[in-house]
Design an enzyme around this catalytic site. Structure first.
Site, mmCIF file in Angstrom:
data_model
loop_
_atom_site.group_PDB
_atom_site.id
_atom_site.type_symbol
_atom_site.label_atom_id
_atom_site.label_comp_id
_atom_site.label_asym_id
_atom_site.label_seq_id
_atom_site.Cartn_x
_atom_site.Cartn_y
_atom_site.Cartn_z
ATOM 1 N N ASN A 68 46.010 43.599 52.601
ATOM 2 C CA ASN A 68 46.907 42.919 51.650
ATOM 3 C C ASN A 68 48.300 43.541 51.625
ATOM 4 O OD1 ASN A 68 44.664 41.327 50.721
ATOM 5 N ND2 ASN A 68 43.979 43.148 49.630
ATOM 6 N N HIS A 154 39.195 36.185 40.010
ATOM 7 C CA HIS A 154 38.746 37.474 40.550
ATOM 8 C C HIS A 154 37.766 38.193 39.611
ATOM 9 C CE1 HIS A 154 39.388 41.732 41.867
ATOM 10 N NE2 HIS A 154 39.485 41.156 43.058
ATOM 11 N N GLU A 198 44.741 32.653 38.726
ATOM 12 C CA GLU A 198 45.459 33.483 39.706
ATOM 13 C C GLU A 198 46.612 32.660 40.273
ATOM 14 O OE1 GLU A 198 42.925 35.307 42.732
ATOM 15 O OE2 GLU A 198 41.334 35.407 41.253
ATOM 16 N N SER A 202 42.792 34.848 45.725
ATOM 17 C CA SER A 202 42.659 35.944 46.686
ATOM 18 C C SER A 202 41.816 35.580 47.898
ATOM 19 C CB SER A 202 42.070 37.168 46.003
ATOM 20 O OG SER A 202 40.782 36.887 45.494
ATOM 21 N N ASP A 227 47.325 35.966 37.051
ATOM 22 C CA ASP A 227 47.154 37.168 37.876
ATOM 23 C C ASP A 227 47.860 36.916 39.200
ATOM 24 O OD1 ASP A 227 46.228 39.023 39.749
ATOM 25 O OD2 ASP A 227 44.263 39.208 38.803
ATOM 26 N N HIS A 230 48.370 38.454 44.497
ATOM 27 C CA HIS A 230 48.693 38.059 45.878
ATOM 28 C C HIS A 230 49.971 37.232 45.961
ATOM 29 C CE1 HIS A 230 44.865 39.614 47.324
ATOM 30 N NE2 HIS A 230 44.425 39.249 46.137
ATOM 31 N N LYS A 260 49.417 45.708 46.714
ATOM 32 C CA LYS A 260 49.342 44.763 47.832
ATOM 33 C C LYS A 260 50.736 44.662 48.467
ATOM 34 C CE LYS A 260 45.319 42.781 45.575
ATOM 35 N NZ LYS A 260 44.309 43.690 46.101
HETATM 36 C C1 LIG Z 1 43.374 38.518 42.100
HETATM 37 C C2 LIG Z 1 43.225 39.998 42.002
HETATM 38 N N1 LIG Z 1 43.429 40.600 40.821
HETATM 39 C C3 LIG Z 1 43.311 41.917 40.693
HETATM 40 C C4 LIG Z 1 42.986 42.714 41.750
HETATM 41 C C5 LIG Z 1 42.838 44.186 41.531
HETATM 42 O O1 LIG Z 1 44.012 44.855 41.840
HETATM 43 P P1 LIG Z 1 43.945 46.402 42.214
HETATM 44 O O2 LIG Z 1 43.535 46.478 43.639
HETATM 45 O O3 LIG Z 1 45.332 46.900 41.963
HETATM 46 O O4 LIG Z 1 42.938 47.013 41.307
HETATM 47 C C6 LIG Z 1 42.781 42.135 43.010
HETATM 48 C C7 LIG Z 1 42.430 42.899 44.218
HETATM 49 O O5 LIG Z 1 42.067 43.958 44.369
HETATM 50 C C8 LIG Z 1 42.894 40.748 43.140
HETATM 51 O O6 LIG Z 1 42.683 40.145 44.320
#
Ligand SMILES: Cc1ncc(COP(=O)(O)O)c(C=O)c1O
Length: 405
Positions: A68, A154, A198, A202, A227, A230, A260
């Protein structure tokens, strides 16, 4: 204190006189056997990432199309330098939580920059995106409240929703009308309501109808959390999915990660000042955990600086993804993520193995990360990929008989 070997009896003050682990190990073995039987075993694989998208795994050198690091910033000399300078100056670790002595001044600079990018009054940085979601959601809604979430959000949004103990309803993926329908049915029975989605999904790479969800939230007196894990650094000139043509959409809670496209680590929420102050006072995953290391904060700020100052860089991941979908006659990419759904777990694993034999690292994604029967290859594209890399990948995928005719 020296602990005995796990097979030796634990005795003495605690009064344990039986071997320590048999029942627990049996339990774990049974669980693992079931996971293996479903072709769902996960294994860690030591991997050395390099600049340019290359990775070393054991004897293999592969080109990664599955991480990512959308802008390649985790390997950027300016981020490494910033992390080293801050480490030299402030130390390797934070030493305490933010509310004790961990609130290094680097946080303030980073949060001011995030708020500016996101067009909000304020922002707050958490230890990770996961920690952000499990802290934000229970701070804002509780047992008398309603959460209406896209069915594909997620795992950490689900985790936050469960911690909130609110009633949870799921709407059909990216279907704002279905979200409206659920709000119409259930909103009146609850005190507050939070909608979760989101910006870029993801595992599917598609984008939420943020404007329509914002309108649904307005119509039903709900709050919208997007969220943008991405989307930051990739969508809308890097500002994420809370914007269209440079204008802010009605999203009260713009959440995301610094791990990411930003190339460092950490999570964030950009919102109004009162909301951020409430988070500082109530979010357990902010309060009861050690602050991020100074080097990480400095790298994240440098990553955001590059995102703000280099629109050409930010445009590349989606352009590379589009070149790939065009070469394979797939629907045009709208983010840096392109899924190729194969259905069966074994088929996805086999396709990933065969791409690795051709020098491409593309991880097979299986349940429970994705719904049953939708195991897939998830391709991600980075500014680091050259056009010829993408063309070679598309050729390799075609040679496996995958992609559209
Ligand atoms: C949509 C989404 N939210 C949150 C996260 C979590 O973020 P982090 O890796 O900073 O914990 C991720 C991936 O890891 C994700 O794909």
């Amino acid at each position: 204190m020296i602990l005995p070997q796990s097979s030796a009896p634990l005795a003495g003050d605690w009064g344990y006189d039986r071997p320590m682990t048999n029942a627990l190990d049996d339990f774990a073995r049974d669980k693992l056997a079931a996971i293996e039987a479903a072709t769902l075993t996960r294994r860690l694989k030591p991997t050395v990432r390099q600049a340019g998208g290359g990775v070393r795994r054991g004897p293999s050198r592969l080109l990664s199309f599955c991480d990512n690091d959308y802008l390649g910033l985790s390997q950027h000399p300016a981020l490494k330098r910033a992390a080293m300078d801050a480490t030299e100056r402030f130390g390797a670790g934070a030493g305490a939580s933010r509310l004790v002595t961990g609130d290094n001044p680097l946080y303030q600079a980073l949060e001011a920059r995030l708020a500016r990018i996101k067009g909000t009054e304020a922002a707050i940085v958490f230890g990770s995106g996961y920690l952000a979601n499990i802290g934000i959601i229970p701070t804002l809604v509780g047992a008398d409240d309603l959460i209406v979430a896209d069915e594909l959000v997620h795992a950490c949004l689900h985790a936050g929703a469960r911690l909130a103990r609110a009633e949870i309803l799921l709407f059909r993926h990216n279907d704002a009308e279905d979200c409206q329908r659920l709000l119409g049915l259930a909103r009146r029975n609850h005190r507050h309501c939070l909608i979760l989605t989101e910006g870029v999904f993801s595992m599917d790479g598609d984008r939420a109808p943020v404007a329509a969800l914002g309108a649904a939230a307005r119509a039903h007196d709900a709050w919208l959390l997007v969220d943008d894990a991405h989307a930051l650094g990739v969508i809308n000139g890097g500002r994420g999915s809370g914007f269209t043509d440079g204008e802010r959409l009605p999203v009260e809670l713009q959440m995301g990660t610094l791990s990411k496209a930003v190339g460092a680590y950490g999570g964030y929420l950009a919102a109004s000042r009162p909301v951020i102050e409430l988070i500082v006072n109530r979010a357990r995953s902010l309060i009861y955990t050690t602050a991020l290391p100074p080097g990480t904060l400095a790298a994240a700020e440098k990553g955001l600086e590059l995102i703000e100052s280099d629109p050409g860089l930010v445009a590349k991941p989606v352009a590379r993804a589009r070149a790939f979908t065009q070469a394979l006659n797939l629907p045009a990419a709208v983010s840096a993520i392109v899924p190729l759904i194969l259905g069966d777990e074994a088929r996805a694993l086999d396709a990933a193995d065969r791409l690795a034999q051709r020098g491409f690292l593309v991880t097979a994604i299986r349940p429970p990360t994705v719904p049953d029967g939708s195991s897939r290859l998830r391709f991600t594209f980075s500014a680091e990929h050259r056009e010829e890399d993408v063309a070679a990948l598309a050729e390799a995928v075609r040679a496996l008989g995958l992609g559209a005719p």
